[in-house]
Structures are given as structure tokens and as C-alpha cells.
Design a protein around this motif. Structure first.
Motif, PDB file in Angstrom:
ATOM      1  N   ALA A 165      -4.330   8.865   3.131  1.00 51.83           N
ATOM      2  CA  ALA A 165      -5.706   9.341   3.287  1.00 51.83           C
ATOM      3  C   ALA A 165      -6.515   8.399   4.158  1.00 51.83           C
ATOM      4  N   GLN A 166      -6.213   7.107   4.070  1.00 51.06           N
ATOM      5  CA  GLN A 166      -6.967   6.117   4.822  1.00 51.06           C
ATOM      6  C   GLN A 166      -6.520   6.010   6.272  1.00 51.06           C
TER       7      GLN A 166
ATOM      8  N   GLY B  91       0.624   2.861  -3.430  1.00 47.52           N
ATOM      9  CA  GLY B  91      -0.581   3.666  -3.270  1.00 47.52           C
ATOM     10  C   GLY B  91      -0.419   4.612  -2.098  1.00 47.52           C
TER      11      GLY B  91
ATOM     12  N   GLN C  48       0.830  -1.207   0.000  1.00 45.68           N
ATOM     13  CA  GLN C  48       0.000   0.000   0.000  1.00 45.68           C
ATOM     14  C   GLN C  48       0.864   1.256   0.000  1.00 45.68           C
TER      15      GLN C  48
ATOM     16  N   HIS D 124      -0.522   7.851  -1.464  1.00 44.41           N
ATOM     17  CA  HIS D 124      -1.465   8.909  -1.101  1.00 44.41           C
ATOM     18  C   HIS D 124      -2.786   8.336  -0.622  1.00 44.41           C
ATOM     19  N   GLU D 125      -3.211   7.222  -1.226  1.00 41.64           N
ATOM     20  CA  GLU D 125      -4.419   6.554  -0.744  1.00 41.64           C
ATOM     21  C   GLU D 125      -4.194   5.986   0.659  1.00 41.64           C
TER      22      GLU D 125
END
Length: 573
Positions: free
Chosen positions: A75-76, A69, A65, A71-72
Motif C-alpha cells: 500500500a505504501q 507487513g 517490511q 500488505h502495508e
């Protein structure tokens, strides 16, 4: 069955209890699991590879992750500013005993970091986080940093870095060339010359500024006659030899506080970091600088070690008139340092490079990698026009940095340090000059559009227009705005108190709400003893658009209306 909370627990993110993990000191991880023992076999397993398949699975789950990913993932798992007080968080971190045996497996530690620590950090990658000089990373920076960490090269010495020392000298030459634009032959002569250096990687802008002024001090109080130099004989002997009572460094009133630290560390005293007044655009006033130099020269007992120009002031983003300062320093034979920790990468943009016109006149230049080169924490750099001048701070030791060696640690304030040059060199290859220019131009152009939008809104006023990509503004309702324009001196002072209270309140409430973040600072003004409180916006995230910024302004307007429905004329100072 849900875990029952006890009095030590704090209800945190999304109403879920935050466990008091820091106070636990157990040698087992779960009911029924085997105890964790620190013996040689266990140590070797932990040292060399993941303990078991569960650990490997957890590592892969989260690292995939993060690596692909980023930035995702942020954000999560990370809020902008989670609405939990520091006092409540501090209660979770009071245990000071280190367990005799291991407490947790790696998989559990990673899960705790992700689930129970990260949510209470700050998602500086959010496009709504526009308050400080720390922003989103390009996702590949994590890959490069991981490789640099895994290789664990130590740039203090060739024996612990080899090819990475050569790479560092190359990348230093690349940035030096952007700043000074010397002919090709100059760089051929010095890029891998073991007898010279074009600069140094350090931990950050503070260390870079201290290094530059360290060189300036030693250059001014150089060895002569029986005097071995200030580095060897100290300040008292240096002042006696050069017939002065004190030494000063002249800098804009908007200069970074690291310059005052330098005064203390270098033994000249932070009171001798002399602040020069700024003009209405918050740039160093060249007339005041000329007059200050003339006054000091008349005294005859004060050494001017250096003059510092700012290329991107931390509070306002202002850029001093570098060319005028450089020309003045050349006439007066003064060392000229430019603190471009923030604005330095603007030289990558052909569109906006002119904003740093004159930087090439500097004897030394500071640039931060972890600001607008978008590198992870922490990386700073300092560059010198004269490739021999860092000899003034050379140190040797028998076991490392020996005389005659080519070790980079010889001319460096830092000792051991990681290969940040690998990260920057790789990023330059991935992004190219134009890629970085696009990021710089987005920040500057968006800051100017934001200033125009603020001016269109009746509730706000721009305080400092952006020269680069930082601007300050404040909430200023019509009634108080009119007083500021037409009131008496006493009425304006009362209005400033009111405005300061309003802006502190709006900024605090918005920060605590956790949706977005704009910082605040206090700009000192001659007529207002306590200064004026302003909101400070830093635009460096390419995902920060005018739509995002309008959301932030809308939220500030909503907070103002909710907390100040009909503001009285006077607020507490």
C-alpha cells in the motif's frame, strides 16, 4: 539540496521526479565512493554475503517490511495503476548496454527498486483491484517462496531434489484425491510409486492445458503395427495410419486461448480447436456438442482428440455442465479434459463443491496454483485419472531422466523447475481445507451480493450472473436500456455501439484515475458483429468487501455523469 531534474526526467508519483536511472552507466555509486570493480575478491564478497553493514541494514529494513507487513508495504510503495503513461515510462528504459564493471551496490539497487520502480507497478493486493485473476497473497507465501528460492531445488531430477521429489508426489496425490476421490488403497499404491504419476507441476494453466492435450493426442494416435506413434513418427504418418485427414479438439466458445495455442504447438492447427456454442448462461451447450460429435462421426475422416470442459471461464466465470460432458465422452469413448485453472480450488468448499459436479469424470484436470490457491507466480498443475497415461509423453536422456530412474522430469513438458510443490504443501498445512474454503466462499458469496447491488442501481445491468466469483456487467442508462428491450433490430445495434463507447470510456477513466480497477472484455453475441463491451469483476481478495465494491460503483457512476451528462442517442462504433 533538491536534485535538479533535466529533460530526461518524468514527474511521477506524488509529483516527485522519477530519475532516469536505467540510462546511467557509471562505475561509481556516489561522489567520493571507491569505484566498483569486478575482480575475484569482489565477486566472492557479493556471491556469499552482503558487501557491508549498510547493505545489510537496507536489506533488513525492506525485507522486514515485506515479510511481516506485506500488505502495508504494498500500500505504501505500489500504486494500483500509477498515472504515468507507458510511453513516458518506456523512455526510462532505453539503454541496452551492460556495464563492464558493477554500476551499483546491492543496497542501492534495492533502494532503486523500492523507490523508483515499484511505485509504477500494480498493487494487485489492493481490495480495490478487482479486475483480474491476480490478487493479494497471504503474507506467509513470501516466506515460503523465499525458502524455496534459497534451497534452489530442481525437480527435474532426484539428484537435484531428493526428498522434494517425494514431497511433490505426495502433494500431487493430495489434490488428486480431492478431485477423483478414489479409495485409500489407490493412493497407497501410487503416492510414491516410481512407475506411475498422478500429475505434474508446471509453470501455469497454459502449460498444464498443453500437457493434458499432448497426452490426449499421443493416446489417440498411439503406436500400433509398424507405426511408432505420433510423438515419434509425426502427424502425417499418424493421420495416414489412422485413416483421417485432420484432428480436432472440441471446446466451449468461452474456452481459454491457451487451448488454441495447444492446437498450434501439437501440430493439429489452431483452426481445429472447434468452438462449441454456449447457452444463455455462457456454459457449453450440450446439445450443440452432441450434434457436433455426430456430424464429425458422419464425415468419417476427422479424429476427435479430446473434448474440453471449462470450470471457471476466464471472461465470465461460467462452469460447463461437466457431468453431462463427461457422460457423453464416456459413451463416445472420447478423452475428456477439464480446464479448472480458475475454478478448481472450489472443490475445497463443501458448500460450493457441487458447482464442479462431474469433474471426477475427467481424464485430466488443469488447476492453477497462482490463482485460487493464492500462491506466488507462477505455478500450474495437471492431474490425470489414469496413473499410467503420462507414459505417452515420457522422455529420457543419458545425463538426466535415465531409463529406470524415478526422476519427475521423465513425464513432464517442463525441464528444470523450482519446488513450487513445497509452497503449496506448506500452504495447505497452514490454511487447511477449511481455510481455503473460507476464501472461496467469500469470493462466491460477495460476487452474488455485488450482482444484487448492481441490479438495484438504475444505471447498471448485470450481463452474466456469477456462477463462481466472476461477474460481468455494464453501464446501461435508462434510455438505452429501453431501446435494448423494445427497439427495432437497427435501433438495438446503434444502442450497442453507444453502450460499448460508454463502457470503454468509464473503464479507461477509472483505470487511469488509479483508485480502483475493474477490467473489461467483449462478449461476442450472434446479432452484434463487434460484440458487447462489459465490465468484468473478479472477487478473490478477502479484504474486498461490499463497502469497497460500492465505492467502485459510485466512482463509475460519477465518471459517467461527468463524461456523459446528456448522452446523445448514437456514439461512434
Amino acid at each position: 539540496m533538491p536534485r535538479r531534474t533535466d529533460r530526461r526526467d518524468k514527474i511521477g508519483r506524488n509529483g516527485k521526479p522519477m530519475r532516469n536511472t536505467a540510462n546511467r552507466n557509471t562505475a561509481t555509486t556516489q561522489a567520493g565512493s571507491r569505484p566498483l570493480i569486478a575482480d575475484w575478491n569482489a565477486l566472492m564478497r557479493v556471491f556469499i554475503r552482503p558487501e557491508d553493514e549498510a547493505c545489510r541494514t537496507t536489506l533488513i529494513k525492506y525485507m522486514e517490511q515485506i515479510l511481516f507487513g506485506l500488505h502495508e508495504f504494498l500500500a505504501q510503495h505500489v500504486g494500483i495503476t500509477e498515472d504515468v503513461s507507458l510511453k513516458a515510462l518506456a523512455r526510462q528504459f532505453k539503454s541496452t548496454a551492460i556495464a563492464e564493471n558493477p554500476e551499483k551496490r546491492l543496497a542501492e539497487v534495492i533502494q532503486e527498486l523500492i523507490r523508483e520502480i515499484s511505485p509504477y507497478g500494480v498493487n494487485v493486493a489492493s481490495p480495490y483491484f478487482v479486475g483480474h485473476m491476480t490478487s493479494a497473497l497471504p503474507f506467509f507465501m513470501v516466506h515460503l517462496k523465499t525458502i524455496a528460492a534459497a534451497l534452489n531445488q530442481n525437480l527435474v531430477k532426484l539428484e537435484t531434489s531428493k526428498i522434494f521429489s517425494l514431497l511433490e508426489k505426495q502433494v500431487l496425490a493430495k489434490i488428486h484425491r480431492l478431485i477423483y476421490r478414489f479409495p485409500e488403497q489407490f493412493y497407497c499404491d501410487h503416492v510414491q510409486n516410481p512407475e506411475t504419476t498422478l500429475g505434474s507441476f508446471v509453470e501455469g494453466g497454459t502449460t498444464a492445458n498443453i500437457t493434458a492435450l499432448w497426452v490426449a493426442r499421443n493416446t489417440f494416435f498411439a503406436p500400433r503395427n509398424d507405426f511408432a506413434g505420433i510423438e515419434a513418427d509425426g502427424s502425417a504418418a499418424a493421420f495416414a495410419e489412422y485413416g483421417v485427414k485432420r484432428a480436432v479438439i472440441l471446446v466451449s466458445r468461452r474456452g481459454h486461448y491457451s487451448l488454441r495455442k495447444a492446437g498450434g504447438i501439437l501440430g493439429i492447427g489452431n483452426k481445429n480447436i472447434v468452438a462449441i456454442d454456449v447457452d444463455k448462461e455462457h456454459r457449453l451447450d450440450i446439445g450443440c456438442l452432441e450434434q457436433t460429435i455426430a456430424d464429425i462421426r458422419k464425415q468419417g475422416d476427422t479424429a476427435i482428440v479430446a473434448v474440453v470442459g471449462i470450470a471457471g471461464a476466464t471472461e465470465t466465470g461460467a462452469v460447463d455442465p461437466l457431468r453431462k460432458i463427461g457422460e457423453l465422452c464416456a459413451r463416445e469413448k472420447l478423452f475428456f479434459h477439464v480446464d479448472a485453472a480458475w475454478g478448481g480450488p472450489t472443490i475445497l468448499s463443501d458448500t460450493h463443491r457441487h458447482l464442479l459436479d462431474g469433474i471426477e469424470l475427467a481424464d485430466s484436470v488443469t488447476i492453477d496454483g497462482h490463482k485460487q490457491f493464492y500462491m506466488p507466480m507462477s505455478c500450474g498443475m495437471v492431474y490425470f485419472k489414469n496413473p499410467h497415461i503420462m507414459d505417452a509423453v515420457a522422455y529420457h536422456a543419458n545425463y538426466v531422466n535415465r531409463h529406470g530412474s524415478v526422476d519427475l522430469g521423465i513425464r513432464s513438458l517442463s525441464g528444470s523447475r523450482e519446488a513450487n510443490s513445497l509452497v503449496l504443501d506448506s500452504a495447505l498445512k497452514i490454511m487447511g481445507k477449511k481455510g481455503y474454503a473460507l476464501l472461496i466462499e467469500h469470493g462466491i458469496d460477495t460476487a452474488r451480493k455485488l450482482a444484487e447491488e448492481i441490479e438495484r442501481r438504475d444505471l447498471f445491468e448485470v450481463v452474466t450472473w456469477p456462477q463462481l466469483n466472476i461477474l460481468t456487467y455494464r453501464v446501461c442508462p435508462a434510455g438505452l436500456k429501453e431501446i435494448m428491450q423494445t427497439g427495432t433490430d437497427e435501433e438495438r445495434i446503434e444502442a450497442v455501439h453507444a453502450l460499448n463507447h460508454i463502457n470503454k470510456t468509464v473503464q479507461r477513466i477509472q483505470r487511469e484515475a488509479g483508485k480502483s480497477f475493474v477490467s473489461r472484455t467483449t462478449l461476442m453475441r450472434r446479432h452484434y458483429e463487434k460484440g458487447i463491451v462489459v465490465l468484468r469483476c473478479v472477487i478473490m481478495n478477502p479484504l474486498t468487501t461490499m463497502a469497497v465494491l460500492n465505492d467502485i460503483l459510485d466512482e463509475q457512476e460519477s465518471i459517467f455523469r461527468r463524461y456523459f451528462p446528456s448522452p446523445p442517442p448514437v456514439y461512434p462504433s
